[in-house]
Every structure is written in C-alpha cells, then in structure tokens.
Design a protein around this motif. Sequence first.
Motif, PDB file in Angstrom:
ATOM      1  N   ALA A   1       0.832  -1.204   0.000  1.00 41.48           N
ATOM      2  CA  ALA A   1       0.000   0.000   0.000  1.00 41.48           C
ATOM      3  C   ALA A   1       0.868   1.257   0.000  1.00 41.48           C
ATOM      4  O   ALA A   1       0.583   2.223  -0.724  1.00 41.48           O
ATOM      5  CB  ALA A   1      -0.920  -0.012   1.217  1.00 41.48           C
ATOM      6  N   GLY A   2       1.931   1.266   0.827  1.00 44.20           N
ATOM      7  CA  GLY A   2       2.816   2.426   0.870  1.00 44.20           C
ATOM      8  C   GLY A   2       3.500   2.690  -0.454  1.00 44.20           C
ATOM      9  O   GLY A   2       3.660   3.839  -0.865  1.00 44.20           O
ATOM     10  N   THR A   3       3.882   1.612  -1.154  1.00 41.80           N
ATOM     11  CA  THR A   3       4.519   1.759  -2.462  1.00 41.80           C
ATOM     12  C   THR A   3       3.566   2.391  -3.467  1.00 41.80           C
ATOM     13  O   THR A   3       3.951   3.288  -4.233  1.00 41.80           O
ATOM     14  CB  THR A   3       4.989   0.390  -2.982  1.00 41.80           C
ATOM     15  N   LEU A   4       2.317   1.935  -3.480  1.00 44.65           N
ATOM     16  CA  LEU A   4       1.326   2.491  -4.400  1.00 44.65           C
ATOM     17  C   LEU A   4       1.091   3.972  -4.132  1.00 44.65           C
ATOM     18  O   LEU A   4       1.047   4.795  -5.057  1.00 44.65           O
ATOM     19  CB  LEU A   4       0.007   1.719  -4.283  1.00 44.65           C
ATOM     20  N   LEU A   5       0.954   4.334  -2.864  1.00 43.48           N
ATOM     21  CA  LEU A   5       0.714   5.738  -2.520  1.00 43.48           C
ATOM     22  C   LEU A   5       1.915   6.602  -2.885  1.00 43.48           C
ATOM     23  O   LEU A   5       1.765   7.717  -3.414  1.00 43.48           O
ATOM     24  CB  LEU A   5       0.412   5.853  -1.026  1.00 43.48           C
ATOM     25  N   LEU A   6       3.113   6.101  -2.606  1.00 44.38           N
ATOM     26  CA  LEU A   6       4.317   6.856  -2.937  1.00 44.38           C
ATOM     27  C   LEU A   6       4.489   7.015  -4.441  1.00 44.38           C
ATOM     28  O   LEU A   6       4.922   8.071  -4.917  1.00 44.38           O
ATOM     29  CB  LEU A   6       5.552   6.158  -2.352  1.00 44.38           C
ATOM     30  N   ALA A   7       4.160   5.957  -5.194  1.00 44.83           N
ATOM     31  CA  ALA A   7       4.293   6.033  -6.646  1.00 44.83           C
ATOM     32  C   ALA A   7       3.386   7.110  -7.228  1.00 44.83           C
ATOM     33  O   ALA A   7       3.774   7.849  -8.140  1.00 44.83           O
ATOM     34  CB  ALA A   7       3.969   4.676  -7.272  1.00 44.83           C
ATOM     35  N   VAL A   8       2.170   7.207  -6.690  1.00 41.38           N
ATOM     36  CA  VAL A   8       1.246   8.241  -7.149  1.00 41.38           C
ATOM     37  C   VAL A   8       1.800   9.627  -6.832  1.00 41.38           C
ATOM     38  O   VAL A   8       1.756  10.547  -7.656  1.00 41.38           O
ATOM     39  CB  VAL A   8      -0.142   8.067  -6.490  1.00 41.38           C
ATOM     40  N   TYR A   9       2.363   9.764  -5.634  1.00 44.18           N
ATOM     41  CA  TYR A   9       2.857  11.071  -5.180  1.00 44.18           C
ATOM     42  C   TYR A   9       4.154  11.483  -5.876  1.00 44.18           C
ATOM     43  O   TYR A   9       4.329  12.645  -6.280  1.00 44.18           O
ATOM     44  CB  TYR A   9       3.070  11.028  -3.666  1.00 44.18           C
ATOM     45  N   ALA A  10       5.088  10.529  -6.025  1.00 42.92           N
ATOM     46  CA  ALA A  10       6.445  10.899  -6.423  1.00 42.92           C
ATOM     47  C   ALA A  10       6.846  10.407  -7.806  1.00 42.92           C
ATOM     48  O   ALA A  10       8.029  10.493  -8.158  1.00 42.92           O
ATOM     49  CB  ALA A  10       7.436  10.360  -5.391  1.00 42.92           C
ATOM     50  N   TRP A  11       5.909   9.915  -8.622  1.00 48.26           N
ATOM     51  CA  TRP A  11       6.293   9.389  -9.920  1.00 48.26           C
ATOM     52  C   TRP A  11       7.026  10.403 -10.801  1.00 48.26           C
ATOM     53  O   TRP A  11       8.024  10.057 -11.442  1.00 48.26           O
ATOM     54  CB  TRP A  11       5.083   8.831 -10.653  1.00 48.26           C
ATOM     55  N   PRO A  12       6.604  11.675 -10.847  1.00 43.55           N
ATOM     56  CA  PRO A  12       7.376  12.651 -11.643  1.00 43.55           C
ATOM     57  C   PRO A  12       8.825  12.761 -11.195  1.00 43.55           C
ATOM     58  O   PRO A  12       9.736  12.880 -12.031  1.00 43.55           O
ATOM     59  CB  PRO A  12       6.612  13.964 -11.410  1.00 43.55           C
ATOM     60  N   ALA A  13       9.062  12.704  -9.887  1.00 36.28           N
ATOM     61  CA  ALA A  13      10.433  12.783  -9.386  1.00 36.28           C
ATOM     62  C   ALA A  13      11.220  11.527  -9.747  1.00 36.28           C
ATOM     63  O   ALA A  13      12.418  11.602 -10.038  1.00 36.28           O
ATOM     64  CB  ALA A  13      10.430  12.978  -7.869  1.00 36.28           C
ATOM     65  N   VAL A  14      10.560  10.370  -9.739  1.00 39.69           N
ATOM     66  CA  VAL A  14      11.232   9.123 -10.108  1.00 39.69           C
ATOM     67  C   VAL A  14      11.697   9.187 -11.567  1.00 39.69           C
ATOM     68  O   VAL A  14      12.828   8.824 -11.897  1.00 39.69           O
ATOM     69  CB  VAL A  14      10.285   7.918  -9.906  1.00 39.69           C
ATOM     70  N   VAL A  15      10.820   9.669 -12.437  1.00 43.97           N
ATOM     71  CA  VAL A  15      11.139   9.756 -13.865  1.00 43.97           C
ATOM     72  C   VAL A  15      12.229  10.794 -14.121  1.00 43.97           C
ATOM     73  O   VAL A  15      13.112  10.612 -14.973  1.00 43.97           O
ATOM     74  CB  VAL A  15       9.867  10.092 -14.674  1.00 43.97           C
TER      75      VAL A  15
END
Length: 301
Positions: A201-215
Amino acid sequence: MEVLRLTLSGLGQPARGHLAMLAFSALVAGSFSLGVLAAPHIDPGALSVVRFVLAGALVGVAAVVTTGIPRSAWVAPWRYLVLGGLLASYFVLMFEGLKTAPPVSAAAVFTLTPVMAAGFGWVFLRQRLTGRMAVALCVGGVGALWVIFRADLQALMAMEIGRGEAVYFVGCVAHAAYAPLVRKLNRGEPAVVFTFGMMVAGTLLLAVYAWPAVVATDWAALPRVVWVTLVYVAVAASAMTFVLLQYATLRLPAAKVMAYTYLVPSWVILWEIALHGAVPPGLVLAGVAMTVLALWLLLKE
C-alpha cells in the motif's frame, strides 16, 4: 542460530518485544547518518519509492517462505492504506528534513515520538500511562529538546528550531500514530504478512505522489553514497525494522515500544564517530544521557 533460537524460546513474549525494539533502535540510527549524506543528491519521494519497492520485495519473499500469505490477509485492505500512508509520509519528511538538520539533532526529534505515541495509544487503544511512565516521557522530552537546540539556552528560550527539524517533526507525528494503529488494525495476521500488506500500500501511494520525481531522476549519475544509503535503508532500516516494529507492537504497549527511540541519538553518535570521528559537545551529551534515563524509567517494571 540454534543458540539464538533456544535463547528466544526461553523468553516470554514481552521480553521478545524488548529485544526486537533494541535491534530496531540500532538499525534506525544508521539511516540518520547515511541519510544526511544522501539527502542533497536525490528527491526524498523518489528515494522513498525505490526504498519501499526493495523492502517490500524482501518482506514479501520472507512472508511466502515463512508463513505464506493467506487470502484472509487481504480482508479490509484499507488498513494497509492507512498504515502505508503514515509510514510513507514519515520517510519522505525524514529525508526532506535531513537536507538541513544534523543527524544527532534529527535523531533527538525522533525521541519525541514516545510522548506522541502515548497520546495516540490512549486515543486508539485507551492505554493509560503510569506515573513513572509520565515522568520518564517528560525527562526524555526535555533531553531531546536539549539536543535539538544543541545545548543553547538562548536558542531554546527563543524557540529557534531549524526548518529541517520542524519538517521531520511532522513526519514523527505520523510515525507515532502508526505504532498503536498496528495493534488496533491487525486481525491476527503474522507480523511479516501484515508488514508486506503495508509495504504494498505504501509503495502504491508513494508512486502516485512521487512518480514525476522518479522519472526525472538521473539514476545512473547518482553518487555511490546514495546507493549505499538506499540499500541500507531498504534492507536494514525498512524491511527489518518494519517487521521488528510490527512484532514488538503486538507484544508491548505503544509507549514502551516507542521508548526505544530514546536510544537512537546514542546510536547515531556512535555512527557519527565511526563515519566522521565527530564527537558532539559535552553539554549535548547531557541531553542524550537524559534520554537514556527516560528509557530506563519506561522499561523498569
């Protein structure tokens, strides 16, 4: 390993919880010293996404190998979203705070969590404090403030707290709420299975929040210290500590679980000596000593 197994088998459940939290405090401390080195080079959200993915994979494998993951573990998945959101918030705010907060000072902020955990323990579980526990929390809180303000009475009176410490404090509020909620929301799932659900669950929430930064992150160009920190926080300071925390919260009151955070500044000082040869001033060490005294008072039967 056999000696360790026999030793643990002879301990009661509360004693096992105490051992789990002792290991927890030692492992968590390393993330402060390493986090300060890595924080300027990577976005906190991007780092936290990869951290959760790696730690979640490790915990998931451990769950499959040890207890298995029954279908019943996925009943009421909203529980994992609540817990995963709290832990994700904590880690993002921690690395944001470490951009400017010194490691010992940030660790002292972390020691304020037992006071908040005691409050959340009453709200969620109606756990009550004894007189000695209340005194211990006050002593530990004063010691933490003494370290946070670097033994500077003028800064303490003027409440001159750094931005990094203030940001990290908000994260610690989330962490303090997490401890009693684990006991309230757990429905008999083993610690490793419950941790895996929270990690997903934490991974999914973080991915939604920080995906632009990851890319946007140039992962190949990151300095070595970021990768060392990432591996450490994913394995030692995430996968292992999440399981230890879950294990302990099912066996100890929330305030006693979080009491072990009082050891973190002492562990951080040892990390700082080992990594940089940096010994804090004697007056700051007095505040650390108060936090250790608070731990002793909280754990004394």
